[in-house]
Write a protein that holds these residues in place. Structure first.
Motif, PDB file in Angstrom:
ATOM      1  N   ARG A 280      63.790 -42.982  26.095  1.00  0.00           N
ATOM      2  CA  ARG A 280      64.194 -44.370  25.824  1.00  0.00           C
ATOM      3  C   ARG A 280      63.033 -45.209  25.285  1.00  0.00           C
ATOM      4  O   ARG A 280      63.161 -46.417  25.143  1.00  0.00           O
ATOM      5  CB  ARG A 280      64.768 -45.016  27.087  1.00  0.00           C
ATOM      6  CG  ARG A 280      66.088 -44.392  27.540  1.00  0.00           C
ATOM      7  CD  ARG A 280      66.673 -45.122  28.721  1.00  0.00           C
ATOM      8  NE  ARG A 280      66.918 -46.525  28.435  1.00  0.00           N
ATOM      9  CZ  ARG A 280      67.335 -47.412  29.346  1.00  0.00           C
ATOM     10  NH1 ARG A 280      67.536 -47.025  30.599  1.00  0.00           N
ATOM     11  NH2 ARG A 280      67.539 -48.670  29.016  1.00  0.00           N
ATOM     12  N   GLY A 281      61.912 -44.551  25.004  1.00  0.00           N
ATOM     13  CA  GLY A 281      60.782 -45.253  24.421  1.00  0.00           C
ATOM     14  C   GLY A 281      59.877 -45.939  25.418  1.00  0.00           C
ATOM     15  O   GLY A 281      58.990 -46.701  25.031  1.00  0.00           O
ATOM     16  N   PRO A 311      59.447 -44.695  38.479  1.00  0.00           N
ATOM     17  CA  PRO A 311      60.423 -44.097  39.400  1.00  0.00           C
ATOM     18  C   PRO A 311      60.795 -45.068  40.518  1.00  0.00           C
ATOM     19  O   PRO A 311      59.930 -45.736  41.091  1.00  0.00           O
ATOM     20  CB  PRO A 311      59.678 -42.875  39.956  1.00  0.00           C
ATOM     21  CG  PRO A 311      58.634 -42.567  38.934  1.00  0.00           C
ATOM     22  CD  PRO A 311      58.217 -43.891  38.373  1.00  0.00           C
ATOM     23  N   ASP A 312      62.096 -45.140  40.816  1.00  0.00           N
ATOM     24  CA  ASP A 312      62.575 -45.978  41.918  1.00  0.00           C
ATOM     25  C   ASP A 312      62.757 -45.083  43.138  1.00  0.00           C
ATOM     26  O   ASP A 312      63.738 -44.352  43.255  1.00  0.00           O
ATOM     27  CB  ASP A 312      63.893 -46.647  41.539  1.00  0.00           C
ATOM     28  CG  ASP A 312      64.313 -47.703  42.550  1.00  0.00           C
ATOM     29  OD1 ASP A 312      63.800 -47.659  43.688  1.00  0.00           O
ATOM     30  OD2 ASP A 312      65.146 -48.566  42.215  1.00  0.00           O
ATOM     31  N   VAL A 318      68.843 -47.261  38.248  1.00  0.00           N
ATOM     32  CA  VAL A 318      69.653 -46.614  37.219  1.00  0.00           C
ATOM     33  C   VAL A 318      68.866 -45.463  36.613  1.00  0.00           C
ATOM     34  O   VAL A 318      67.751 -45.648  36.123  1.00  0.00           O
ATOM     35  CB  VAL A 318      70.060 -47.623  36.124  1.00  0.00           C
ATOM     36  CG1 VAL A 318      70.878 -46.933  35.032  1.00  0.00           C
ATOM     37  CG2 VAL A 318      70.855 -48.772  36.729  1.00  0.00           C
ATOM     38  N   GLY A 319      69.431 -44.251  36.674  1.00  0.00           N
ATOM     39  CA  GLY A 319      68.748 -43.083  36.140  1.00  0.00           C
ATOM     40  C   GLY A 319      67.527 -42.673  36.932  1.00  0.00           C
ATOM     41  O   GLY A 319      66.713 -41.867  36.457  1.00  0.00           O
ATOM     42  N   GLY A 320      67.375 -43.255  38.124  1.00  0.00           N
ATOM     43  CA  GLY A 320      66.225 -42.924  38.956  1.00  0.00           C
ATOM     44  C   GLY A 320      65.007 -43.784  38.716  1.00  0.00           C
ATOM     45  O   GLY A 320      63.947 -43.537  39.301  1.00  0.00           O
TER      46      GLY A 320
END
Length: 440
Positions: A280-281, A311-312, A318-320
């Motif tokens: 996603r850049g 990282p969450d 969303v998406g980790g």
């Protein structure tokens, strides 16, 4: 001394520099921060600026006023070569030059993400910067002035039709504040009635504000509908050429004010670096905010905020990954300063972990929503919580006092209704009457 270069002076960059100033020992490191704007913008206040509830200057934190030990460079970073530890600086005056560093902190933030929809690039305006919020406020005020002099008809309708694209937090807050502003303005114009104003929010998904519960989001839709603001769900903007709005539902109307809030993307500056990015850049970082590639940690490189895929560790992202918002950027900046110092002192950096404190939004004077888990609060209590939270979250006491003082003054004299649209052409009045040499 080792030189720490911070690329970007938004939330994450400002807080990193601010905390480094307090935590570094004398002579331990030199801090340089580069940003094209000489201030940090407190973005949650942009909707209230667009509605005349906050003075624009009070919603920014001037770098030079609050970063007294940091070397501030008001310029653009156009490229980074981490292999040689150099960054290309493009100043507003003069030639580009190379700046060397020992450690780099990439906090370049994000920009509005748009799609190739006809007319959007030419007609729409974002809600990411202070200048955009001011322009929206002045556009609303100026359009009311123009419409008040016109008879009922297409041109008058165009001036009094306002469109927001995007139903996330930013879009809904801007939309609701603009509606609240227009409602207050109607009382000041004898020739304009409430029914003459039209507000449309366009959202491609089947719901708004995914950060809150479905019940709370439905309350927001109902509240805005009662206030004369229409939300178009599962609807896409197909064209905005020349201000003519064409929707996927077949509906067409004209508007002079189109605000785009349909998402953000990482700063395109990253395309001109040798630092690793994901699909996603965004900059690839691990939980302790150190940049990583396929081989592990990239030495002396850090990233945080919207520009980075952090990282969450709560498992709720969303998406980790952490969502791009102010809550995360501020806290990441604070941790980043500690981790940089830890590495300088041969200590172990800590991972970023933050349980969201909840979501709170202002929807115009006296109206708000709050969501924390299954708890949802709406109406006036949530509005008070919104102002209380953001009033305290605003960096530095000097800025807090200005913002809260602004709110208190508005209680007695109302919001500011002065348009400063003429600042876009400040020399026009002088040029009109200035004497010039006669032609020979």
């Amino acid at each position: 001394m080792p030189k720490i270069l911070i690329v970007g002076g938004g939330y994450a960059g400002f807080y990193t520099a601010w905390k480094l100033e307090k935590q570094l020992r004398a002579g331990e490191a030199e801090v340089v921060m580069v940003d094209p704007r000489p201030y940090m913008t407190y973005q949650p206040f942009l909707p209230e600026i667009a509605a005349g509830s906050i003075d624009p200057r009070h919603a920014v934190v001037p770098h030079h006023a609050h970063l007294t030990k940091t070397d501030i460079v008001t310029a653009k970073v156009t490229g980074i070569n981490h292999a040689t530890k150099t960054a290309t600086i493009e100043p507003p005056v003069g030639e580009p030059y190379e700046l060397t560093y020992d450690q780099i902190v990439v906090t370049a933030g994000s920009v509005s993400r748009t799609f190739p929809i006809p007319g959007v690039a030419d007609e729409a305006i974002g809600m990411k910067n202070i200048e955009e919020a001011v322009a929206v406020r002045d556009r609303i005020l100026t359009n009311f002035d123009k419409a008040a002099l016109l008879p009922a008809g297409p041109e008058r309708d165009r001036l009094l039709t306002f469109v927001v694209v995007g139903g996330g937090f930013a879009g809904i807050e801007a939309f609701a504040e603009m509606r609240s502003f227009a409602t207050a303005l109607v009382k000041r114009y004898k020739t304009i009635k409430f029914e003459d104003t039209h507000f449309h929010l366009i959202e491609a998904m089947g719901r708004i504000m995914p950060e809150v519960s479905l019940k709370t989001s439905l309350w927001v839709i109902k509240n805005l509908d009662e206030r004369g603001a229409k939300i178009h769900l599962e609807t896409q903007l197909q064209s905005a050429e020349n201000g003519v709005i064409q929707l996927s539902t077949g509906e067409t109307f004209e508007s002079d004010t189109i605000v785009w809030t349909a998402g953000v993307m990482a700063s395109p500056m990253l395309r001109n670096t040798d630092l690793p990015v994901e699909e996603r850049g965004r900059l690839r970082v691990q939980a302790d905010l150190r940049v990583i590639n396929d081989d592990g940690v990239v030495a002396d490189a850090w990233g945080a905020g919207d520009v980075s895929a952090v990282p969450d560790l709560t498992g709720k992202g969303v998406g980790g990954f952490c969502v791009p918002n102010a809550q995360h950027a501020v806290r990441q900046g604070k941790l980043l300063s500690k981790n940089i110092i830890a590495v300088l002192r041969n200590e172990t950096p800590k991972d970023y972990f933050h349980q969201p404190a909840g979501a709170v939004a202002g929807l115009g004077l006296g109206v708000g929503v709050f969501q924390k888990g299954k708890i949802g609060i709406t109406g006036f209590p949530a509005w008070v919580m919104h102002r209380g939270y953001h009033g305290l979250a605003m960096p530095t006491w000097e800025r807090k006092i200005r913002v809260i003082g602004n709110w208190v003054i508005n209680l007695f004299v109302g919001r500011d209704l002065a348009s400063l649209v003429a600042v876009e052409t400040p020399r026009a009045a002088f040029e009109e009457f200035a004497s010039r040499p006669k032609a020979k």
